[in-house]
Design a protein around this motif. Structure first.
Motif, mmCIF file in Angstrom:
data_model
loop_
_atom_site.group_PDB
_atom_site.id
_atom_site.type_symbol
_atom_site.label_atom_id
_atom_site.label_comp_id
_atom_site.label_asym_id
_atom_site.label_seq_id
_atom_site.Cartn_x
_atom_site.Cartn_y
_atom_site.Cartn_z
ATOM 1 N N ILE A 118 0.861 -1.177 0.000
ATOM 2 C CA ILE A 118 0.000 0.000 0.000
ATOM 3 C C ILE A 118 0.897 1.226 0.000
ATOM 4 C CG2 ILE A 118 -1.789 1.277 1.241
ATOM 5 C CD1 ILE A 118 -2.695 -1.358 2.465
ATOM 6 N N TYR A 119 0.626 2.170 -0.911
ATOM 7 C CA TYR A 119 1.487 3.337 -1.090
ATOM 8 C C TYR A 119 0.857 4.578 -0.467
ATOM 9 C CZ TYR A 119 4.088 0.478 -4.409
ATOM 10 O OH TYR A 119 4.841 -0.519 -4.981
ATOM 11 N N CYS A 120 1.725 5.394 0.084
ATOM 12 C CA CYS A 120 1.282 6.649 0.685
ATOM 13 C C CYS A 120 2.275 7.743 0.307
ATOM 14 C CB CYS A 120 1.207 6.511 2.214
ATOM 15 S SG CYS A 120 0.749 8.029 3.070
ATOM 16 N N SER A 121 1.776 8.777 -0.381
ATOM 17 C CA SER A 121 2.611 9.906 -0.787
ATOM 18 C C SER A 121 2.508 11.009 0.257
ATOM 19 C CB SER A 121 2.154 10.423 -2.153
ATOM 20 O OG SER A 121 2.862 11.590 -2.513
ATOM 21 N N ASP A 159 10.173 18.392 4.930
ATOM 22 C CA ASP A 159 11.291 17.646 5.507
ATOM 23 C C ASP A 159 10.927 16.168 5.564
ATOM 24 O OD1 ASP A 159 13.646 16.944 6.715
ATOM 25 O OD2 ASP A 159 13.115 17.734 8.698
ATOM 26 N N PHE A 160 10.809 15.535 4.378
ATOM 27 C CA PHE A 160 10.378 14.146 4.324
ATOM 28 C C PHE A 160 11.351 13.223 5.049
ATOM 29 C CE2 PHE A 160 10.342 9.961 2.251
ATOM 30 C CZ PHE A 160 9.017 9.591 2.453
ATOM 31 N N GLU A 161 12.643 13.518 4.979
ATOM 32 C CA GLU A 161 13.641 12.651 5.605
ATOM 33 C C GLU A 161 13.369 12.457 7.091
ATOM 34 O OE1 GLU A 161 16.133 10.949 4.231
ATOM 35 O OE2 GLU A 161 15.558 11.619 2.213
ATOM 36 N N ASN A 162 12.881 13.495 7.735
ATOM 37 C CA ASN A 162 12.634 13.414 9.183
ATOM 38 C C ASN A 162 11.156 13.243 9.528
ATOM 39 O OD1 ASN A 162 15.404 13.821 9.991
ATOM 40 N ND2 ASN A 162 15.158 15.953 9.352
ATOM 41 N N GLU A 163 10.335 13.088 8.506
ATOM 42 C CA GLU A 163 8.895 12.935 8.749
ATOM 43 C C GLU A 163 8.606 11.580 9.384
ATOM 44 O OE1 GLU A 163 5.435 14.523 9.044
ATOM 45 O OE2 GLU A 163 6.658 15.517 7.528
ATOM 46 N N VAL A 164 7.816 11.569 10.438
ATOM 47 C CA VAL A 164 7.367 10.316 11.059
ATOM 48 C C VAL A 164 6.046 9.919 10.402
ATOM 49 C CG1 VAL A 164 6.703 9.159 13.192
ATOM 50 C CG2 VAL A 164 8.467 10.942 13.238
ATOM 51 N N ILE A 165 6.022 8.730 9.804
ATOM 52 C CA ILE A 165 4.827 8.275 9.098
ATOM 53 C C ILE A 165 4.247 7.073 9.849
ATOM 54 C CG2 ILE A 165 3.893 7.393 6.933
ATOM 55 C CD1 ILE A 165 6.211 8.819 5.523
ATOM 56 N N SER A 207 12.986 6.303 9.450
ATOM 57 C CA SER A 207 14.202 6.305 8.652
ATOM 58 C C SER A 207 13.945 5.904 7.212
ATOM 59 C CB SER A 207 15.221 5.336 9.273
ATOM 60 O OG SER A 207 16.342 5.174 8.435
ATOM 61 N N THR A 208 14.680 6.528 6.289
ATOM 62 C CA THR A 208 14.635 6.115 4.885
ATOM 63 C C THR A 208 15.623 4.984 4.608
ATOM 64 O OG1 THR A 208 16.249 7.817 4.310
ATOM 65 C CG2 THR A 208 13.903 8.383 4.082
ATOM 66 N N LYS A 209 16.418 4.639 5.606
ATOM 67 C CA LYS A 209 17.459 3.627 5.413
ATOM 68 C C LYS A 209 17.020 2.236 5.840
ATOM 69 C CE LYS A 209 21.158 7.023 6.028
ATOM 70 N NZ LYS A 209 22.350 7.415 6.824
ATOM 71 N N ASN A 210 16.212 2.147 6.883
ATOM 72 C CA ASN A 210 15.839 0.841 7.415
ATOM 73 C C ASN A 210 14.321 0.736 7.558
ATOM 74 O OD1 ASN A 210 18.607 -0.077 7.952
ATOM 75 N ND2 ASN A 210 18.598 1.510 9.538
ATOM 76 N N PRO A 211 13.745 -0.395 7.113
ATOM 77 C CA PRO A 211 12.296 -0.576 7.287
ATOM 78 C C PRO A 211 11.948 -0.869 8.743
ATOM 79 C CG PRO A 211 13.267 -2.556 6.345
ATOM 80 C CD PRO A 211 14.371 -1.528 6.406
ATOM 81 N N THR A 212 10.705 -0.670 9.063
ATOM 82 C CA THR A 212 10.182 -1.028 10.385
ATOM 83 C C THR A 212 9.259 -2.221 10.221
ATOM 84 O OG1 THR A 212 10.256 1.263 11.144
ATOM 85 C CG2 THR A 212 8.812 -0.245 12.353
ATOM 86 N N ARG A 213 9.481 -3.255 11.029
ATOM 87 C CA ARG A 213 8.635 -4.452 10.974
ATOM 88 C C ARG A 213 7.899 -4.603 12.297
ATOM 89 N NH1 ARG A 213 13.474 -5.880 8.399
ATOM 90 N NH2 ARG A 213 13.183 -6.458 6.205
ATOM 91 N N SER A 214 6.752 -5.269 12.212
ATOM 92 C CA SER A 214 5.954 -5.403 13.423
ATOM 93 C C SER A 214 5.181 -6.716 13.414
ATOM 94 C CB SER A 214 4.978 -4.232 13.548
ATOM 95 O OG SER A 214 4.172 -4.357 14.697
ATOM 96 N N ARG A 215 4.923 -7.197 14.604
ATOM 97 C CA ARG A 215 4.080 -8.366 14.798
ATOM 98 C C ARG A 215 2.617 -7.940 14.652
ATOM 99 N NH1 ARG A 215 4.836 -13.096 17.771
ATOM 100 N NH2 ARG A 215 2.935 -14.027 18.623
ATOM 101 N N GLU A 275 5.249 -4.504 7.511
ATOM 102 C CA GLU A 275 6.440 -3.667 7.533
ATOM 103 C C GLU A 275 6.187 -2.378 6.768
ATOM 104 O OE1 GLU A 275 9.657 -4.496 4.274
ATOM 105 O OE2 GLU A 275 9.153 -6.427 5.208
ATOM 106 N N ALA A 276 6.942 -1.366 7.089
ATOM 107 C CA ALA A 276 6.828 -0.074 6.401
ATOM 108 C C ALA A 276 8.222 0.429 6.076
ATOM 109 C CB ALA A 276 6.086 0.940 7.258
ATOM 110 N N ARG A 277 8.330 1.135 4.952
ATOM 111 C CA ARG A 277 9.604 1.746 4.584
ATOM 112 C C ARG A 277 9.340 3.086 3.920
ATOM 113 N NH1 ARG A 277 8.427 -2.512 1.262
ATOM 114 N NH2 ARG A 277 8.616 -2.258 -0.999
ATOM 115 N N LYS A 278 10.362 3.913 3.855
ATOM 116 C CA LYS A 278 10.284 5.230 3.237
ATOM 117 C C LYS A 278 11.207 5.282 2.034
ATOM 118 C CE LYS A 278 10.415 8.856 5.961
ATOM 119 N NZ LYS A 278 10.893 9.752 7.048
#
Length: 334
Positions: free
Chosen positions: A39-42, A47-53, A72-80, A89-92
């Motif tokens: 699912i995509y979200c624009s 300051d997208f780099e520091n935006e908390v989504i 972070s734009t470098k590492n995805p976040t995963r969750s149970r 999981e989510a990534r930027k």
């Protein structure tokens, strides 16, 4: 105020400031079990780099549930989620100012509307993406099939207005958005929406736009958003009322035509009738007048009468689309 009402209000307020804009272009995603979906979200932010989504889901008859957030734009976040580790999981993606939310190993219990949200003092939500789990053949053509109808002569003469009608059929899933615009304009016009109705294993919907005499020389577009319209929204062009009526009059002279276009003009004849009175007794009488044409027994259909009585101005549209096919209308003479 409802949750969605409050979200809409805040969305308009923040966008008006030009600070943050959050958009989900996918209004729905259909899939089968065990698949994974994105699912995509624009997020338009200074300051997208520091935006908390943040990502949420809303299941039927349940409260809005926070799933995870990504910074972070470098590492995805995963969750149970539920009993499964790393279910979501989510990534930027910095170059596109996009967050991508992934659900792995889809199950029936994952059916919900998924929302992303950015933060600027408060959270600003996107429009949501509905996840649909189905066993339907998703490789088939399940996009909306449009048919257009032009304004009636009676309406133009009596009310100095004209109504365009856009019929959409044989689509799946039922999630669809229909707007109207003038050609070459981005402003959404006020329009009317019929219910989305199940017909067999697909769906149909109609929408109509009434324009005043001052806009008769302008072309209009019915703008359709659906997951099976690929790449961009479908823009269905309606000719200006002045041009469209000239075409309709010309077509009526071709009395021997048996094509679908001729059937469409038979439909137009039905639309030329004035709306029925609101009282049920007189409404029944109006239906009997219709049934006298070629011995059609429309008035005997109780559900048809109920529809006409409750829907008001959409009476003739219901007559046209919900109860009759083009073949059934062939032969009507008014």
């Amino acid at each position: 105020m409802s949750l969605l009402g409050a979200l809409t209000f805040f969305h308009l307020w923040v966008v008006g400031l030009g600070v943050l804009k959050v958009e989900q272009s996918q209004i729905s995603i259909s899939t089968v079990v065990k698949k994974s979906i994105d699912i995509y979200c624009s997020v338009s932010s200074r300051d997208f780099e520091n935006e908390v989504i943040h990502w949420y889901r809303l299941k039927p008859n349940q409260a809005l549930e926070h799933l995870l957030y990504i910074t972070s734009t470098k590492n995805p976040t995963r969750s149970r989620l539920g009993e499964k580790d790393n279910k979501v999981e989510a990534r930027k993606v910095s170059h596109s100012s996009t967050s991508i939310f992934t659900i792995h190993f889809i199950e029936e219990e994952d059916v919900a509307i998924y929302y992303c949200a950015g933060c600027y003092d408060r959270k600003l939500f996107g429009g949501g993406t509905k996840l649909i789990v189905t066993d339907k053949n998703l490789d088939a053509d399940l996009s909306p099939k449009p048919t257009i109808f032009l304004p009636s002569v009676a309406e133009r003469i009596q009310h100095k207005a004209g109504t365009y009608l856009c019929l959409l059929e044989k689509f799946f899933p039922d999630v669809i958005k229909v707007d109207w615009k003038e050609k070459n304009s981005e402003r959404i016009l006020e329009s009317q929406q019929g219910d989305t109705i199940k017909t067999g294993d697909t769906f149909m919907k109609f929408s109509w736009l009434t324009v005043t005499e001052k806009s008769w020389d302008k072309e209009h577009q019915c703008v359709v958003k659906h997951e099976n319209i690929k790449e961009a929204d479908e823009m269905i062009l309606f000719p200006s009322i002045k041009r469209g009526c000239a075409l309709a009059n010309s077509a009526k002279e071709e009395t021997n035509r048996t094509t679908s276009a001729a059937a469409a003009h038979e439909h137009l004849c039905v639309l030329y009738l004035p709306p029925p009175p609101s009282q049920e007794r007189l409404l029944l009488g109006h239906c009997r007048i219709l049934s006298a044409q070629k011995n059609r027994s429309l008035w005997q259909r109780k559900e048809f009468i109920a529809d006409g009585g409750t829907k008001g101005p959409s009476f003739l549209h219901l007559l046209l689309f919900l109860k009759l096919s083009a073949q059934n209308l062939a032969g009507f003479s008014f």
